[in-house]
Design a protein around this motif. Structure first.
Motif, short mmCIF file in Angstrom:
data_model
loop_
_atom_site.label_atom_id
_atom_site.label_comp_id
_atom_site.label_asym_id
_atom_site.label_seq_id
_atom_site.Cartn_x
_atom_site.Cartn_y
_atom_site.Cartn_z
N ILE A 162 6.02 2.37 -10.60
CA ILE A 162 6.28 0.94 -10.87
C ILE A 162 6.14 0.13 -9.60
CG2 ILE A 162 8.04 -0.71 -11.60
CD1 ILE A 162 9.11 1.51 -13.47
N VAL A 163 6.77 0.59 -8.51
CA VAL A 163 6.71 -0.14 -7.24
C VAL A 163 5.29 -0.21 -6.73
CG1 VAL A 163 7.41 -0.07 -4.81
CG2 VAL A 163 9.09 0.36 -6.61
N GLY A 164 4.54 0.89 -6.87
CA GLY A 164 3.16 0.90 -6.40
C GLY A 164 2.32 -0.17 -7.06
N PHE A 165 2.45 -0.30 -8.37
CA PHE A 165 1.67 -1.31 -9.09
C PHE A 165 2.21 -2.71 -8.84
CE2 PHE A 165 0.15 2.30 -11.65
CZ PHE A 165 -1.20 1.99 -11.71
N ALA A 166 3.56 -2.84 -8.81
CA ALA A 166 4.16 -4.17 -8.66
C ALA A 166 3.89 -4.76 -7.28
CB ALA A 166 5.66 -4.10 -8.92
N ALA A 167 3.91 -3.91 -6.24
CA ALA A 167 3.75 -4.41 -4.87
C ALA A 167 2.30 -4.49 -4.44
CB ALA A 167 4.53 -3.52 -3.91
N SER A 168 1.37 -4.06 -5.32
CA SER A 168 -0.06 -4.07 -4.97
C SER A 168 -0.31 -3.40 -3.63
CB SER A 168 -0.61 -5.50 -4.97
OG SER A 168 -0.47 -6.09 -6.24
N VAL A 169 0.21 -2.19 -3.48
CA VAL A 169 0.08 -1.45 -2.23
C VAL A 169 -1.40 -1.15 -1.98
CG1 VAL A 169 0.71 0.65 -1.00
CG2 VAL A 169 2.35 -0.46 -2.53
N GLY A 170 -1.85 -1.31 -0.74
CA GLY A 170 -3.25 -1.07 -0.40
C GLY A 170 -3.53 0.39 -0.12
N ALA A 171 -4.43 0.64 0.79
CA ALA A 171 -4.82 2.01 1.14
C ALA A 171 -3.67 2.73 1.83
CB ALA A 171 -6.04 1.99 2.05
N PHE A 172 -3.77 4.05 1.85
CA PHE A 172 -2.74 4.86 2.52
C PHE A 172 -2.64 4.40 3.97
CE2 PHE A 172 -0.50 8.44 4.22
CZ PHE A 172 0.23 8.94 3.15
N PRO A 173 -1.44 4.15 4.47
CA PRO A 173 -1.28 3.57 5.82
C PRO A 173 -1.97 4.41 6.90
CG PRO A 173 0.80 3.55 4.64
CD PRO A 173 -0.14 4.36 3.81
N SER A 213 -9.02 5.78 -5.99
CA SER A 213 -8.84 5.48 -4.57
C SER A 213 -8.24 4.12 -4.29
CB SER A 213 -10.18 5.60 -3.83
OG SER A 213 -11.12 4.69 -4.37
N SER A 214 -8.47 3.13 -5.18
CA SER A 214 -7.99 1.79 -4.87
C SER A 214 -7.23 1.12 -6.01
CB SER A 214 -9.17 0.89 -4.47
OG SER A 214 -10.14 0.84 -5.51
N GLN A 215 -7.67 1.29 -7.25
CA GLN A 215 -7.02 0.59 -8.35
C GLN A 215 -5.65 1.17 -8.68
OE1 GLN A 215 -9.72 0.35 -11.67
NE2 GLN A 215 -11.37 -0.53 -10.43
N ILE A 216 -5.50 2.49 -8.56
CA ILE A 216 -4.17 3.10 -8.69
C ILE A 216 -3.59 3.22 -7.29
CG2 ILE A 216 -2.86 5.13 -9.39
CD1 ILE A 216 -4.95 5.73 -11.47
N PRO A 217 -2.51 2.51 -6.98
CA PRO A 217 -1.94 2.57 -5.62
C PRO A 217 -1.53 4.00 -5.27
CG PRO A 217 -0.98 0.78 -6.90
CD PRO A 217 -1.76 1.62 -7.86
N TRP A 218 -1.59 4.30 -3.97
CA TRP A 218 -1.30 5.66 -3.56
C TRP A 218 0.13 6.10 -3.91
CZ3 TRP A 218 2.57 6.65 -0.09
CH2 TRP A 218 2.99 5.60 0.74
N PRO A 219 1.18 5.23 -3.83
CA PRO A 219 2.50 5.71 -4.27
C PRO A 219 2.52 6.07 -5.75
CG PRO A 219 2.71 3.68 -2.99
CD PRO A 219 1.27 3.84 -3.32
N ALA A 220 1.77 5.29 -6.56
CA ALA A 220 1.72 5.59 -7.98
C ALA A 220 1.01 6.92 -8.23
CB ALA A 220 1.00 4.46 -8.73
N LEU A 277 -3.20 13.41 6.70
CA LEU A 277 -4.41 13.89 7.36
C LEU A 277 -5.49 12.80 7.47
CD1 LEU A 277 -4.69 17.37 5.63
CD2 LEU A 277 -4.20 16.99 8.05
N GLY A 278 -5.25 11.65 6.86
CA GLY A 278 -6.25 10.59 6.86
C GLY A 278 -7.39 10.87 5.89
N MET A 279 -7.13 11.67 4.87
CA MET A 279 -8.18 12.09 3.94
C MET A 279 -7.94 11.59 2.52
SD MET A 279 -10.51 13.93 5.45
CE MET A 279 -10.67 14.15 7.22
N TRP A 280 -7.13 10.54 2.37
CA TRP A 280 -6.79 10.09 1.02
C TRP A 280 -8.02 9.62 0.25
CZ3 TRP A 280 -2.42 10.64 -1.73
CH2 TRP A 280 -2.33 9.95 -2.94
N GLU A 281 -8.76 8.69 0.81
CA GLU A 281 -9.90 8.12 0.10
C GLU A 281 -10.98 9.17 -0.16
OE1 GLU A 281 -12.99 4.33 0.42
OE2 GLU A 281 -11.32 4.53 1.85
N LEU A 282 -11.26 10.00 0.84
CA LEU A 282 -12.26 11.06 0.64
C LEU A 282 -11.80 12.07 -0.41
CD1 LEU A 282 -13.34 11.73 4.34
CD2 LEU A 282 -14.61 10.48 2.58
N SER A 283 -10.50 12.36 -0.44
CA SER A 283 -9.98 13.29 -1.44
C SER A 283 -10.10 12.72 -2.85
CB SER A 283 -8.52 13.63 -1.14
OG SER A 283 -8.40 14.29 0.10
#
Length: 664
Positions: free
Chosen positions: A37-48, A427-434, A465-471
């Motif tokens: 819920i928080v991930g979608f509500a806060a529009s969290v961007g890419a993994f920090p 990678s982007s439409q579903i926030p990483w916390p979600a 590891l900085g591999m979120w988007e590639l994963s």
């Protein structure tokens, strides 16, 4: 361990408290929902980016330090260099021995061996197969591959059988060893190469060590399983006759476990063969080097010759080791005529002995004289014909008559409407916390608290590891390939389960697809679809298809006949019986099929980094190509292991949920 449901509770006897989720599970579920819920509500961007652990830089610095100190530091002079020299000497010695024998010994040996352990037809095919390897001028490369694989299998068995015995003797050791073996089996072969390139550079020694570790798990597992399944009365009888524990192990338990141990030898041999071919990427030479060179030049003809040679060698080794494993069960063939259990006739055994006895002095004389080169007058290449066919296919099938139908439009459709939208979604439409919250929820539902917590930590590890988007890119390709594989493989498996004739026709094709090296499949696909993600996905589908068909067929054939009869007696049609009875009862095996398909597809999608597949595979391949990318490739390798572990445990957990409780 906290579970949402007590695993051992008998059906119909549970109380409300037995079925109530544990407080830990409820808390984790609530936290996971809150993350979504928080991930979608806060529009969290890419993994920090600030959370990146930055492992690549220290690994690259370590690599540079190792290169600069290879000639002076005690780590190399005392440990690594002696290991390198000893391993390299063993490979060279075995290769020299193989090259010494005359060329005609090998087809005769393979023919006689397969005749003895399988049948006359197998012997004839083995003889012809070895001749084909020589005809395409791959004799010397075959020896290089066989020598590296032989040393690797020997070392794997030398370590694996004692480890299996130790796991059988000590349950605590087994409980530590099993998850280690699970991790080793879920790790794609390419990932094994990176740490050994870091330590040993390129060459046959890092390839050997990576192959030994990659091929080790089956023989360890099956030695353990075989010894645990030895009937207890046999052990008690041995002890009654005064045998010591060691004598009982050597004279009773290991012989009784022989079929399982030899099955482990077979699987270890096949894994070593596949890894030796992949190891060509770090300069191991052999047949894999020819395939790699042909793939770089997009020479389908040359790749097909080397690929077929590898397949022939793999099939011969597979049939030979399987035949040895089942030889005792089929009898020794001492009677006249072919027995019903498949043992050889006495006349066949006599013929094999006479031919072998006649060949022994011929082999000795031929080796001394130097008849070790395959004769030129027998050589013949079919690569030009294959290239002509692929050139025609490339020119005429990419866009047939400018109609918008062909491999090109199909590639564009899969890219634009399947892979790209799914990659962007993950990678982007579903926030990483979600995404993490959804992963934890899936783990909780599949197996319980431990799996949910493990998935959450693993997904965070991918981000660190900085591999979120590639994963997520790799996951999108994997999902598309798995869906396509199951859409084709499950119907074929259903057909095979209902038609013995179709199963017999399909088995040789599926066996061929299972034995052909994974990256050999990329070459013809590149020709038709060019480079990019789509060739990797299509090759993944072809590579994983046999598992989907086999496990679906196996699961449906295990449905009891009386269940079929009961459904038919109640008036169910064939389609209703399949949908409402057979498929639900075969659900555990179908989930095993999903698990195996995911693992094979993930390994193949990683290899597809060679042809522009992107994602984690490209980073892994770069680590093997460029010394300055080892750190980044190491991070990608860890991310691959974490992703594979998540998918493996999830599908296994679902399969366990669907499996009916054991009868009491």
């Amino acid at each position: 361990m906290s579970q949402t449901v007590e695993a051992d509770a008998p059906a119909g006897a549970g109380t409300p408290s037995a079925r109530r989720p544990s407080p830990v599970a409820v808390g984790m579920a609530a936290a996971s929902v809150a993350l979504v819920i928080v991930g979608f509500a806060a529009s969290v961007g890419a993994f920090p980016e600030s959370w990146n652990l930055g492992l690549a830089d220290p690994i690259d610095r370590t690599r540079r330090w190792l290169i600069n100190n290879q000639t002076s530091h005690w780590l190399y002079s005392v440990l690594l260099n002696p290991v390198t020299d000893l391993a390299d000497a063993g490979i060279r010695r075995l290769e020299a021995i193989l090259r010494w024998f005359p060329w005609y010994v090998y087809p005769v040996f393979c023919g006689l061996g397969l005749w003895r352990v399988r049948s006359r037809v197998a012997g004839a095919l083995g003889f012809c197969g070895v001749v084909v390897i020589g005809m395409v001028e791959l004799w010397q490369q075959g020896f290089a591959t066989l020598a590296l694989m032989g040393v690797a299998v020997f070392l794997s068995l030398l370590a694996g059988i004692p480890l299996g015995i130790a796991a059988w003797r000590n349950d605590r050791f087994a409980s530590v060893l099993r998850p280690t073996l699970d991790a080793m089996q879920t790790m794609p072969g390419f990932v094994y190469l990176i740490p050994f390139v870091l330590l040993f550079g390129i060459g046959r020694v890092p390839a050997l060590i990576a192959t030994v570790i990659f091929a080790l798990p089956p023989v360890v597992r099956l030695t353990d399983v075989g010894l645990r399944n030895v009937p207890q009365p046999m052990v008690e009888a041995s002890e009654m006759f005064g045998a010591t524990e060691r004598q009982t192990l050597r004279l009773v338990q290991i012989p009784a476990a022989r079929p399982a141990i030899l099955a482990g030898v077979n699987q270890t041999t096949m894994l070593a063969m596949s890894m030796v071919v992949i190891a060509a990427f770090i300069g191991s030479g052999g047949l894999g080097q020819d395939v790699l060179r042909a793939m770089r030049d997009i020479d389908v003809g040359e790749a097909s010759e080397a690929g077929i040679a590898i397949v022939i060698m793999a099939i011969i080794l597979d049939r030979f080791t399987r035949g040895i494993a089942t030889l005792g069960e089929r009898g020794r063939g001492q009677g006249h005529g072919a027995s019903s259990d498949g043992s050889l006739r006495a006349a066949d055994l006599q013929a094999i002995r006479w031919i072998a006895a006649a060949m022994a002095p011929v082999a000795l004389v031929g080796g001394i004289v130097g008849h070790n080169k395959f004769p030129e007058w027998l050589q013949w290449h079919y690569a030009p014909y294959v290239n002509d066919i692929t050139a025609w296919a490339r020119d005429n099938l990419y866009d047939i008559g400018s109609s918008g139908i062909g491999t090109g439009p199909l590639s564009d459709f899969i890219t634009l409407y399947m892979v790209t939208p799914l990659r962007e979604l993950l990678s982007s439409q579903i926030p990483w916390p979600a995404m993490i919250g959804l992963g934890v929820l899936a783990g909780l539902m599949a197996r319980g608290v431990r799996l949910g917590l493990g998935i959450g930590i693993a997904m965070l590890g991918i981000g660190w590891l900085g591999m979120w988007e590639l994963s997520m890119d790799t996951l999108a390709q994997t999902v598309v390939a798995v869906a396509a594989t199951l859409a084709i493989g499950v119907p074929l498996g259903i057909w095979a389960s209902h038609s013995d004739r179709f199963q017999k026709l399909a088995d040789p094709v599926l066996d061929f697809l299972q034995t052909i090296p994974s990256f050999v499949l990329l070459v013809p696909v590149i020709t038709l679809f060019h480079v990019g993600r789509i060739p990797g996905i299509i090759a993944s589908v072809v590579y994983a298809l046999p598992s989907a068909v086999h496990y679906t067929d196996l699961g449906l054939r295990r449905v009891p006949a009386e269940v079929h009869e009961a459904a038919t007696s109640f008036g169910a049609t064939r389609g209703q019986r399949l949908r409402r009875v057979e498929l639900p009862l075969a659900a555990p095996e179908l989930m095993v099929a999903v698990n195996q398909v995911i693992m094979l597809v993930l390994a193949m999608v990683v290899i597809a980094g060679l042809v522009g597949g992107g994602g984690l595979g490209l980073e892994t391949v770069n680590a093997l190509r460029r010394s300055d990318a080892v750190g980044r490739g190491f991070e990608a390798g860890i991310a691959i292991v974490l992703l594979a572990g998540i998918l493996d445990r999830l599908t296994r957990g679902v399969a366990d949920r669907l499996r009916p409780p054991a009868a009491t």
